[in-house]
Scaffold this motif. Structure first.
Motif, short mmCIF file in Angstrom:
data_model
loop_
_atom_site.label_atom_id
_atom_site.label_comp_id
_atom_site.label_asym_id
_atom_site.label_seq_id
_atom_site.Cartn_x
_atom_site.Cartn_y
_atom_site.Cartn_z
N ILE A 215 -8.78 2.48 -8.42
CA ILE A 215 -7.71 1.76 -7.32
C ILE A 215 -6.60 2.88 -7.12
O ILE A 215 -6.05 3.56 -8.22
N SER A 216 -6.26 3.11 -6.07
CA SER A 216 -5.26 4.14 -5.52
C SER A 216 -4.21 3.29 -5.05
O SER A 216 -4.12 2.55 -4.22
N THR A 217 -2.77 3.80 -5.45
CA THR A 217 -1.94 3.08 -4.61
C THR A 217 -0.79 4.43 -4.15
O THR A 217 -0.34 4.95 -5.22
N ALA A 218 -0.32 4.32 -3.00
CA ALA A 218 0.69 4.93 -2.47
C ALA A 218 1.53 4.50 -1.36
O ALA A 218 1.24 3.54 -0.87
N LEU A 219 2.63 5.08 -0.92
CA LEU A 219 3.24 4.66 0.13
C LEU A 219 2.63 5.22 1.41
O LEU A 219 1.83 6.15 1.29
N PRO A 220 3.04 4.61 2.59
CA PRO A 220 2.10 5.04 3.90
C PRO A 220 2.18 6.77 4.04
O PRO A 220 3.40 7.14 3.72
N PRO A 221 1.17 7.20 4.46
CA PRO A 221 1.25 8.62 4.76
C PRO A 221 2.36 9.05 5.77
O PRO A 221 2.82 8.17 6.52
N PRO A 222 2.53 10.32 6.14
CA PRO A 222 3.46 10.72 7.36
C PRO A 222 2.63 10.26 8.62
O PRO A 222 3.54 10.09 9.61
N ALA A 223 1.58 10.18 8.43
CA ALA A 223 0.84 9.83 9.97
C ALA A 223 -0.33 8.88 9.54
O ALA A 223 -1.04 9.13 8.52
N GLU A 224 -0.45 7.82 10.54
CA GLU A 224 -1.61 7.13 10.35
C GLU A 224 -2.44 7.01 11.61
O GLU A 224 -1.96 7.05 12.73
N VAL A 225 -3.73 6.74 11.43
CA VAL A 225 -4.63 6.50 12.61
C VAL A 225 -5.36 5.37 12.64
O VAL A 225 -5.84 4.73 11.37
#
Length: 795
Positions: free
Chosen positions: A415-425
């Motif tokens: 499982i990986s957890t992160a804040l949204p990236p600088p850009a999303e598609v």
């Protein structure tokens, strides 16, 4: 048996020889760190009740402490269990990563004691060793005088046991560790994040309870996210852990814990942390990789549930990956600064989950992870004290990856957890539009208007196409406040066409809709949302027609133009490529639904062919045959179908066939014929039956001149669950087009069945009929599908 004693701190120099101050014989350069303390241990495995289950195992460990320097250096260790034995090179090129920190690092590396000539159950009280730290990795073992050190007993929990109530049985003892053997850190990958520094007290987790490793791993993960993304949460790791325990993110003593609990724990943990950062208008993004369905505890067949495909998890994105893709997944997640939890189990049940700090590769492509966990739960003096290292091993594609142990520690999910990236598609890939304002279909028809076997093909027509372009709407959200240069990468999974192939970069095959230039990276995206409409620069190659039908997955990724290894975000979609109009299923008979039981006169299963799925305006097209996939089951007293019909749509009832005489265009067979003398016989499932009809031609010049058509398969009245003819259906979620219907007993309106693509087809643009008489029926029997338990009754 040797006494169990705690490993001394870096100030415990008076406890020599249990722990030795290392003094190197050769002066070291200023950039090489000095190992201040080293301690060797032999693990005894402990059960949940505190009793020893396995003493003097082959699982060894070396703990060491040092202050890093500004240069990454490499630690090598040779050791022997006797003063006269030949030393083994047990730790090879272990990196001590550079840092500007002046805090002492506590780390540990595991050793396979069998390499020293030790056998299971042998009490190893001392060993001889030589340890060297150098600027460059070694290609051979270091040589020199060995020194002697005591070996301590170390008690470890054997497994956290989310599932099982027993830890180690006599025949499934914990295997030795893989050990650490590397050729040196690869220059292509080193992504260990800020966790390379020492672990301050407020970041250490004290008193992690027995069987509560899930809450422990997530407490460490959320602490990392709080620091990495500067969220400003005033909570220590232990406080986050206690919050999760209060929310029942753990196994309760004495209460059986089904695997499905993991899904609940994960959803609860995500909801908890998102609630903490909601006031900052932020939200974490979680991704899951797994073997089979270990998160939700579901055991679905491989046909319906591919490796790595994850059931719906609230707040998480699923990853569809094979067993051999775990390494790439971990590297990508670490690069995007995600916190990672890695769960593994041994054959027979129990499991454990650890928090992964970072990863790196050696020159041979071996992947090592740095991780934290508790060695001994319910003992705050044992647990979260050192950063450990272990190798991710993928021995064979058909086997699960392993972690830390030899053989029986299989990785089951991550499982990986992160804040949204600088850009999303986001993306929606569809077939080419036919008429103005039509966005296109989920299913793309790839049949050429003119085939070489068409006798009436004009030379001026040669090479013209119908609707074999693919369009994609790509939406990019720039979450920053500045214009961002990004690489937009489009990949197609060519294994859908050829199992020997893999993912292919097809970015240059796309252009902006309307004849614009091909995609040129990097593309600069302004703050906010940008929508791109793309299309193939050329039609689907005619050479692919022999491979159709297929479901072709596409992946849109946003990558860092300065580091192509960094993927900010990606989105996937699947397009169904079909050989012609009227062929929407994927040619796999997954299910055999029915109208009602028993069948009544006029019961029909149907496929609607919308006008927009016809070829483009101005092209003549024609239907020269009808086809279905089915099979006789349970006997032959009422074989086959009553009839196949081609009808137009009802002018009054939308999305229903015109059942009047004027609505019937072509037909084969008679409805309600006693004994089915004029019916259509079928072989065992799944048999493809093709019938010829008098050509039905249309040359539309305006959209309304192309009619909506229906192909209808009428079932034999009187068929029951024991004796009936079944129609095959495709249930592939990604390419369901919603054009399948049932009609009970001639009663309109038709009932839409959105969960299937019925395998009832019209044959377009085939050779002209040579006779007005019906040609012999053509049958093609494919492999029989497993249909037990899949029969569906709609009424």
């Amino acid at each position: 048996m040797k006494a169990t004693r705690p490993c001394p701190s870096i100030f415990g120099v008076l406890l020599f020889p249990l722990c030795l101050m290392l003094i190197t014989a050769v002066p070291l350069a200023a950039t090489v760190p000095s190992i201040d303390t080293v301690c060797f241990e032999q693990v005894d495995w402990i059960g949940p009740d505190g009793n020893v289950l396995e003493t003097d195992s082959l699982f060894g460990r070396m703990k060491y402490s040092y202050v890093p320097t500004d240069t990454t250096c490499y630690l090598n260790l040779v050791a022997s269990s006797t003063t006269s034995g030949s030393p083994a090179w047990v730790v090879q090129n272990l990196p001590l990563f550079a840092s500007s920190s002046t805090l002492v690092r506590d780390e540990a590396v595991h050793i396979d004691l069998a390499e020293l000539g030790v056998v299971a159950g042998q009490d190893l009280t001392q060993l001889c060793y030589l340890l060297e730290v150098e600027v460059n990795p070694r290609t051979d073992a270091p040589g020199g005088t060995l020194v002697q050190s005591a070996v301590m007993d170390e008690e470890n929990d054997s497994w956290d046991h989310e599932e099982s109530s027993t830890h180690i049985s006599d025949d499934t003892a914990v295997q030795p560790p893989n050990g650490y053997k590397a050729k040196g850190e690869s220059e292509n990958l080193q992504c260990s994040k800020d966790e390379l520094d020492a672990i301050p007290e407020e970041r250490r987790l004290k008193a992690e309870g027995c069987k509560k490793c899930f809450a422990g791993a997530y407490a460490r993960s959320f602490d990392y996210l709080n620091r990495q993304f500067e969220l400003g949460l005033d909570k220590t790791t232990s406080q986050i852990y206690e919050d999760l325990i209060d929310l029942d993110v753990s196994k309760k003593p004495g209460i059986p814990c089904p695997p499905a609990s993991r899904k609940t724990w994960l959803e609860t943990s995500l909801s908890y942390f998102n609630g903490l950062i909601e006031a900052q208008n932020k939200k974490i993004v979680t991704r899951v990789w797994e073997i089979g369905s270990k998160i939700a505890g579901r055991n679905l067949s491989p046909r319906k549930y591919k490796d790595g495909q994850v059931p719906p998890i609230a707040g998480a994105e699923s990853e569809t990956l094979g067993k051999d893709k775990l390494k790439e997944w971990i590297k990508a997640e670490v690069r995007r600064k995600a916190a990672i939890q890695l769960a593994y189990t041994k054959t027979g049940g129990s499991g454990h989950i650890v928090y992964v700090l970072g990863c790196y590769e050696d020159e041979d492509g071996k992947l090592f992870v740095r991780f934290r966990d508790d060695n001994r739960q319910d003992n705050d003096k044992k647990g979260d004290c050192e950063i450990k290292v272990a190798e991710i091993r993928c021995l064979k594609e058909a086997r699960e990856p392993t972690f830390r142990h030899k053989g029986n520690a299989k990785i089951i999910y991550a499982i990986s957890t992160a804040l949204p990236p600088p850009a999303e598609v986001k993306t929606k890939t569809r077939g080419a539009p036919r008429y103005p304002s039509d966005e296109g279909s989920k299913t793309t028809k790839a049949r050429r208007k003119c085939d070489t076997d068409r006798e009436d093909c004009e030379s001026t027509d040669e090479g013209s196409t119908t609707d074999d372009f693919i369009h994609a709407t790509v939406v990019v959200d720039n979450n920053t406040q500045l214009p961002s240069p990004l690489d937009l990468i489009i990949e197609a999974d060519a294994s859908a066409l050829n199992p020997q192939l893999g993912s292919r970069d097809v970015t240059q095959a796309f252009r902006m809709v309307g004849g614009g230039p091909r995609i040129m990276n990097p593309m600069v995206f302004p703050p906010g949302r940008t929508a791109l409409r793309l299309e193939l620069r050329a039609p689907v190659p005619s050479g692919l027609l022999s491979s159709l039908p297929v479901n072709l997955p596409f992946k849109m990724s946003l990558k860092d133009p300065n580091d192509p290894g960094v993927t900010f975000h990606c989105a996937t979609d699947t397009v169904g490529l079909r050989p012609n109009v009227g062929h929407e299923d994927d040619d796999e008979a997954c299910f055999f639904p029915r109208v009602q039981n028993p069948t009544l006169t006029g019961d029909a299963m149907m496929v609607r062919i919308p006008a927009i799925d016809a070829p483009k305006l101005g092209n003549e097209w024609r239907i020269s045959g009808l086809e279905f996939v089915g099979g006789d089951l349970g006997g032959s007293s009422l074989p086959g179908l009553d009839a196949l019909q081609l009808r137009v749509e009802d002018p009054i009832l939308p999305s229903s066939p015109d059942l009047s005489p004027r609505g019937l265009l072509r037909w084969v067979g008679s409805i309600g014929d006693p004994g089915n003398a004029d019916g259509i016989s079928v072989g065992p499932p799944a048999t493809t039956v093709s019938v010829d009809i008098t050509d039905y031609k249309v040359t539309p010049t305006l959209p309304h001149e192309a009619p909506n058509l229906w192909v209808m398969a009428y079932l034999n009245p009187g068929d029951s669950a024991q004796i009936f003819t079944a129609i095959g259906s495709d249930g592939t979620t990604e390419t369901l087009v919603g054009n399948s219907y049932v009609l009970p007993s001639f009663v309109n309106p038709a009932i839409n069945i959105p969960d299937f693509n019925f395998q009832i087809r019209s044959l377009w643009d085939g050779p002209p009929s040579r006779s007005r008489e019906r040609a012999p029926i053509q049958r093609r029997t494919r492999r029989q599908e497993a249909i037990s338990g899949m029969l569906l009754f709609y009424r």
